[in-house]
Design a protein around this motif. Sequence first.
Motif, mmCIF file in Angstrom:
data_model
loop_
_atom_site.group_PDB
_atom_site.id
_atom_site.type_symbol
_atom_site.label_atom_id
_atom_site.label_comp_id
_atom_site.label_asym_id
_atom_site.label_seq_id
_atom_site.Cartn_x
_atom_site.Cartn_y
_atom_site.Cartn_z
ATOM 1 N N LYS A 110 6.544 43.901 -37.304
ATOM 2 C CA LYS A 110 6.074 43.846 -38.691
ATOM 3 C C LYS A 110 6.425 42.505 -39.330
ATOM 4 O O LYS A 110 5.614 41.919 -40.047
ATOM 5 C CB LYS A 110 6.701 44.979 -39.508
ATOM 6 C CG LYS A 110 6.111 46.325 -39.247
ATOM 7 C CD LYS A 110 6.780 47.385 -40.121
ATOM 8 C CE LYS A 110 6.251 48.765 -39.828
ATOM 9 N NZ LYS A 110 6.938 49.780 -40.628
ATOM 10 N N ILE A 111 7.635 42.023 -39.071
ATOM 11 C CA ILE A 111 8.068 40.742 -39.643
ATOM 12 C C ILE A 111 7.200 39.603 -39.113
ATOM 13 O O ILE A 111 6.768 38.726 -39.867
ATOM 14 C CB ILE A 111 9.567 40.496 -39.345
ATOM 15 C CG1 ILE A 111 10.418 41.491 -40.136
ATOM 16 C CG2 ILE A 111 9.967 39.065 -39.662
ATOM 17 C CD1 ILE A 111 11.882 41.487 -39.768
ATOM 18 N N VAL A 112 6.906 39.602 -37.819
ATOM 19 C CA VAL A 112 6.056 38.562 -37.230
ATOM 20 C C VAL A 112 4.657 38.617 -37.833
ATOM 21 O O VAL A 112 4.060 37.574 -38.145
ATOM 22 C CB VAL A 112 6.018 38.721 -35.688
ATOM 23 C CG1 VAL A 112 4.941 37.861 -35.071
ATOM 24 C CG2 VAL A 112 7.371 38.397 -35.091
ATOM 25 N N ALA A 113 4.116 39.813 -38.036
ATOM 26 C CA ALA A 113 2.791 39.940 -38.640
ATOM 27 C C ALA A 113 2.788 39.425 -40.072
ATOM 28 O O ALA A 113 1.838 38.751 -40.499
ATOM 29 C CB ALA A 113 2.339 41.390 -38.596
ATOM 30 N N ILE A 123 1.445 35.110 -44.055
ATOM 31 C CA ILE A 123 1.885 34.105 -45.028
ATOM 32 C C ILE A 123 1.407 32.713 -44.604
ATOM 33 O O ILE A 123 0.928 31.926 -45.428
ATOM 34 C CB ILE A 123 3.411 34.147 -45.198
ATOM 35 C CG1 ILE A 123 3.811 35.445 -45.911
ATOM 36 C CG2 ILE A 123 3.920 32.934 -45.958
ATOM 37 C CD1 ILE A 123 5.305 35.691 -45.964
ATOM 38 N N MET A 124 1.507 32.418 -43.287
ATOM 39 C CA MET A 124 1.047 31.125 -42.781
ATOM 40 C C MET A 124 -0.457 30.965 -42.995
ATOM 41 O O MET A 124 -0.937 29.898 -43.385
ATOM 42 C CB MET A 124 1.371 30.977 -41.296
ATOM 43 C CG MET A 124 2.855 30.884 -40.994
ATOM 44 S SD MET A 124 3.599 29.416 -41.668
ATOM 45 C CE MET A 124 2.973 28.209 -40.523
ATOM 46 N N ALA A 125 -1.217 32.028 -42.792
ATOM 47 C CA ALA A 125 -2.665 31.965 -43.005
ATOM 48 C C ALA A 125 -2.980 31.737 -44.474
ATOM 49 O O ALA A 125 -3.896 30.984 -44.814
ATOM 50 C CB ALA A 125 -3.317 33.246 -42.507
ATOM 51 N N ALA A 153 -4.663 27.965 -48.760
ATOM 52 C CA ALA A 153 -4.402 27.276 -50.027
ATOM 53 C C ALA A 153 -4.482 25.772 -49.832
ATOM 54 O O ALA A 153 -4.974 25.044 -50.702
ATOM 55 C CB ALA A 153 -3.040 27.678 -50.568
ATOM 56 N N GLN A 154 -4.026 25.249 -48.715
ATOM 57 C CA GLN A 154 -4.091 23.810 -48.453
ATOM 58 C C GLN A 154 -5.537 23.359 -48.314
ATOM 59 O O GLN A 154 -5.902 22.281 -48.781
ATOM 60 C CB GLN A 154 -3.307 23.460 -47.185
ATOM 61 C CG GLN A 154 -1.815 23.539 -47.358
ATOM 62 C CD GLN A 154 -1.067 23.285 -46.047
ATOM 63 O OE1 GLN A 154 -1.681 23.108 -45.007
ATOM 64 N NE2 GLN A 154 0.263 23.285 -46.138
ATOM 65 N N HIS A 155 -6.370 24.160 -47.701
ATOM 66 C CA HIS A 155 -7.786 23.805 -47.575
ATOM 67 C C HIS A 155 -8.459 23.810 -48.938
ATOM 68 O O HIS A 155 -9.341 23.006 -49.198
ATOM 69 C CB HIS A 155 -8.515 24.768 -46.629
ATOM 70 C CG HIS A 155 -8.234 24.530 -45.179
ATOM 71 N ND1 HIS A 155 -8.658 23.403 -44.540
ATOM 72 C CD2 HIS A 155 -7.574 25.265 -44.253
ATOM 73 C CE1 HIS A 155 -8.284 23.443 -43.264
ATOM 74 N NE2 HIS A 155 -7.609 24.582 -43.079
#
Length: 152
Positions: A108-111, A116-118, A123-125
């Motif tokens: 669950k933590i990895v997901a 969050i990374m996605a 947001a950067q795009h």
Amino acid sequence: MVKVEIVEDKEGHASPYASPSSSRTSSTESLSSISSELSADESFYDRLTALVDIIPPTTRHNIASKASKTVSFVKNTGKVLGNVVWIVTTSALLVGLPLALSLEDEAKIVAQEKEIMAQQQGAQHMMAGSSYPPPPGSTQQSGQKAVVPPGF
């Protein structure tokens, strides 16, 4: 059924147990009537217990000892197998269950981290202007930026 025969004494001596022929026939008739009454009152268990006398005592002892050894072997094997099953089940609950729960929490933590990374990359795009890269071969002028509505 048992057949009873009267054996005459060859020497002709009178036996104290001898009886006249008239009493012989009357006793046979009375025995036949008694045996039919007994068979009506006799149960299946009574008949089985009467069969014990047919088997010799040594054979009965051998059969009984083999049966008791078999029963004790089955009991002991059942106890050992029960203990093994208990140990395996308890170990699985004490070790396996917490391990499975911790692996599930880690997944669950990895997901969540991937999500969050996605979101951060999205947001950067959006900050860079266009969420789509420019098509190959096209030149973009430095002063003009393509406007893309959010959600595309």
